[in-house]
Design a protein around this motif. Structure first.
Motif, PDB file in Angstrom:
ATOM      1  N   GLU A  51       0.861  -1.185   0.000  1.00 20.60           N
ATOM      2  CA  GLU A  51       0.000   0.000   0.000  1.00 20.60           C
ATOM      3  C   GLU A  51       0.894   1.231   0.000  1.00 20.60           C
ATOM      4  N   ASN A  59      -3.664  -2.305  -6.280  1.00 18.95           N
ATOM      5  CA  ASN A  59      -4.044  -2.905  -4.993  1.00 18.95           C
ATOM      6  C   ASN A  59      -5.544  -3.194  -4.890  1.00 18.95           C
ATOM      7  N   HIS A  63      -7.624  -5.980  -2.602  1.00 15.93           N
ATOM      8  CA  HIS A  63      -8.646  -5.628  -1.611  1.00 15.93           C
ATOM      9  C   HIS A  63      -9.911  -6.439  -1.866  1.00 15.93           C
TER      10      HIS A  63
END
Length: 143
Positions: A51, A59, A63
């Motif tokens: 992150e 990302n 997630h």
């Protein structure tokens, strides 16, 4: 619509693995572009350490993959309860398929656009399906 109540669960498992593949492609591609050498990284690293290093869009897939390993675990259990207790009906199958379609839409949205109002709406609608399925599972298991 397939007659088996377990089919939506199997489809969501497969979709989760598709998302895992997308995570791997996205993250390794982003890592290659940043020039990070994984062999030089200290031991014990986690995906969360990326992150702020990788672009957010790289990302977002991760997630979502994490999200697919959270609430859907309840969905799988509810499907099993309904299946074993004879609670497979047109209504429960319809709700189960709606849940899966909404979760796939949620994945695609989060992984590409990730605007929160739409993502929240998709999550809320899928959660309502899960709540309804859970109530029907309680009714089916209590007989």
């Amino acid at each position: 619509m397939p007659a088996s109540l377990l089919a939506p669960g199997a489809v969501l498992v497969l979709w989760t693995l598709v998302m895992l593949g997308w995570v791997l492609v996205s993250r390794f591609s982003a890592l290659a572009k940043t020039g990070i050498d994984l062999k030089a990284a200290p031991p014990g690293g986690r995906g969360a350490n990326l992150e702020g290093i990788l672009p957010p869009i790289a990302n977002w897939k991760s997630h979502n993959y994490t999200h697919l390993l959270e609430q859907p675990t309840l969905f799988y259990a509810v499907l099993i309860f309904l299946h074993l207790s004879g609670g497979s009906t047109d209504l429960t199958r319809g709700l189960a398929w709606a849940y899966v379609v909404l979760r796939i839409a949620h994945s695609l949205w989060q992984a590409t656009v990730n605007r929160i109002p739409v993502r929240l709406a998709l999550f809320t609608l899928s959660s309502l399906c899960l709540i309804a399925l859970s109530l029907l599972a309680v009714i089916a298991t209590l007989g």
